[in-house]
Design a protein around this motif. Structure first.
Motif, PDB file in Angstrom:
ATOM      1  N   GLN A   1      13.520  -6.686   2.530  1.00  0.00           N
ATOM      2  CA  GLN A   1      12.218  -7.352   2.580  1.00  0.00           C
ATOM      3  C   GLN A   1      12.397  -8.850   2.819  1.00  0.00           C
ATOM      4  OE1 GLN A   1      10.803  -5.888  -1.264  1.00  0.00           O
ATOM      5  NE2 GLN A   1       8.946  -5.154  -0.231  1.00  0.00           N
TER       6      GLN A   1
ATOM      7  N   GLY B   1       4.320  -5.574   1.478  1.00  0.00           N
ATOM      8  CA  GLY B   1       3.967  -5.253   0.107  1.00  0.00           C
ATOM      9  C   GLY B   1       4.507  -6.272  -0.892  1.00  0.00           C
TER      10      GLY B   1
ATOM     11  N   ASN C   1      -1.621 -12.951   4.078  1.00  0.00           N
ATOM     12  CA  ASN C   1      -2.246 -11.626   4.076  1.00  0.00           C
ATOM     13  C   ASN C   1      -1.449 -10.657   4.935  1.00  0.00           C
ATOM     14  OD1 ASN C   1      -4.303  -9.701   3.432  1.00  0.00           O
ATOM     15  ND2 ASN C   1      -5.096  -9.996   5.505  1.00  0.00           N
TER      16      ASN C   1
ATOM     17  N   PRO D   1       4.755  -9.072  -3.797  1.00  0.00           N
ATOM     18  CA  PRO D   1       4.040  -9.383  -5.035  1.00  0.00           C
ATOM     19  C   PRO D   1       3.506 -10.814  -5.031  1.00  0.00           C
ATOM     20  CG  PRO D   1       6.403  -9.370  -5.433  1.00  0.00           C
ATOM     21  CD  PRO D   1       6.196  -8.936  -3.999  1.00  0.00           C
TER      22      PRO D   1
ATOM     23  N   THR E   1       4.276 -14.353  -2.624  1.00  0.00           N
ATOM     24  CA  THR E   1       3.284 -14.958  -1.735  1.00  0.00           C
ATOM     25  C   THR E   1       2.954 -16.382  -2.174  1.00  0.00           C
ATOM     26  OG1 THR E   1       1.445 -13.934  -2.926  1.00  0.00           O
ATOM     27  CG2 THR E   1       2.291 -12.753  -1.006  1.00  0.00           C
TER      28      THR E   1
ATOM     29  N   THR F   1       1.801  -9.784   3.135  1.00  0.00           N
ATOM     30  CA  THR F   1       1.520  -8.909   1.997  1.00  0.00           C
ATOM     31  C   THR F   1       1.268  -7.486   2.475  1.00  0.00           C
ATOM     32  OG1 THR F   1       0.597 -10.759   0.763  1.00  0.00           O
ATOM     33  CG2 THR F   1       0.001  -8.559   0.016  1.00  0.00           C
ATOM     34  N   THR F   2       0.489  -7.358   3.527  1.00  0.00           N
ATOM     35  CA  THR F   2       0.166  -6.034   4.059  1.00  0.00           C
ATOM     36  C   THR F   2       1.405  -5.353   4.627  1.00  0.00           C
ATOM     37  OG1 THR F   2      -2.065  -6.782   4.597  1.00  0.00           O
ATOM     38  CG2 THR F   2      -1.283  -4.804   5.719  1.00  0.00           C
ATOM     39  N   LYS F   3       2.178  -6.064   5.439  1.00  0.00           N
ATOM     40  CA  LYS F   3       3.353  -5.470   6.085  1.00  0.00           C
ATOM     41  C   LYS F   3       4.472  -5.160   5.107  1.00  0.00           C
ATOM     42  CE  LYS F   3       2.972  -7.511  10.671  1.00  0.00           C
ATOM     43  NZ  LYS F   3       3.616  -8.392  11.654  1.00  0.00           N
TER      44      LYS F   3
END
Length: 111
Positions: free
Chosen positions: A27, A84, A77, A86, A90, A80-82
């Motif tokens: 990630q 995930g 955003n 926390p 962010t 966060t969407t792609k």
């Protein structure tokens, strides 16, 4: 320029306690690539249109401009969407993004 941006993103965010402790290495690598792509796209847009998108953003950063807030919000955003991510991650990205943008606005050479 992309490699330079990617290295700056890694230097800025690599090992950040709110990031490294909350996401996997995969990630983190994807996060670095996404941020570098986003900043590189902004730089490229400024070059191809003759405008200075990064310069505009740099000027807006100092005043908390809505353009910067919108870009940060959209990028956060998207990440966060792609990925995930926390909230701690962010938040760290949102705090670092203006500085990263400013670094590359300052590095652009006049053409």
């Amino acid at each position: 320029m992309f490699d330079e941006i990617l290295n700056a993103v890694k230097n800025e965010l690599g090992g950040h306690p709110d990031i490294a402790g909350n996401i996997t290495p995969e990630q983190e690598a994807a996060l670095h690539d996404e941020l570098a792509n986003h900043i590189n796209n902004a730089a490229t847009a400024g070059e191809t249109t003759g405008g200075g998108l990064l310069d505009t953003l740099k000027n807006a950063i100092g005043s908390g401009g809505t353009a910067v807030n919108a870009i940060e919000g959209g990028l956060i955003n998207s990440l966060t969407t792609k990925l995930g991510l926390p909230p701690a991650v962010t938040g760290a990205i949102a705090a670092a993004l203006p500085g990263l943008i400013q670094k590359f606005a300052n590095r652009q050479q006049p053409q």
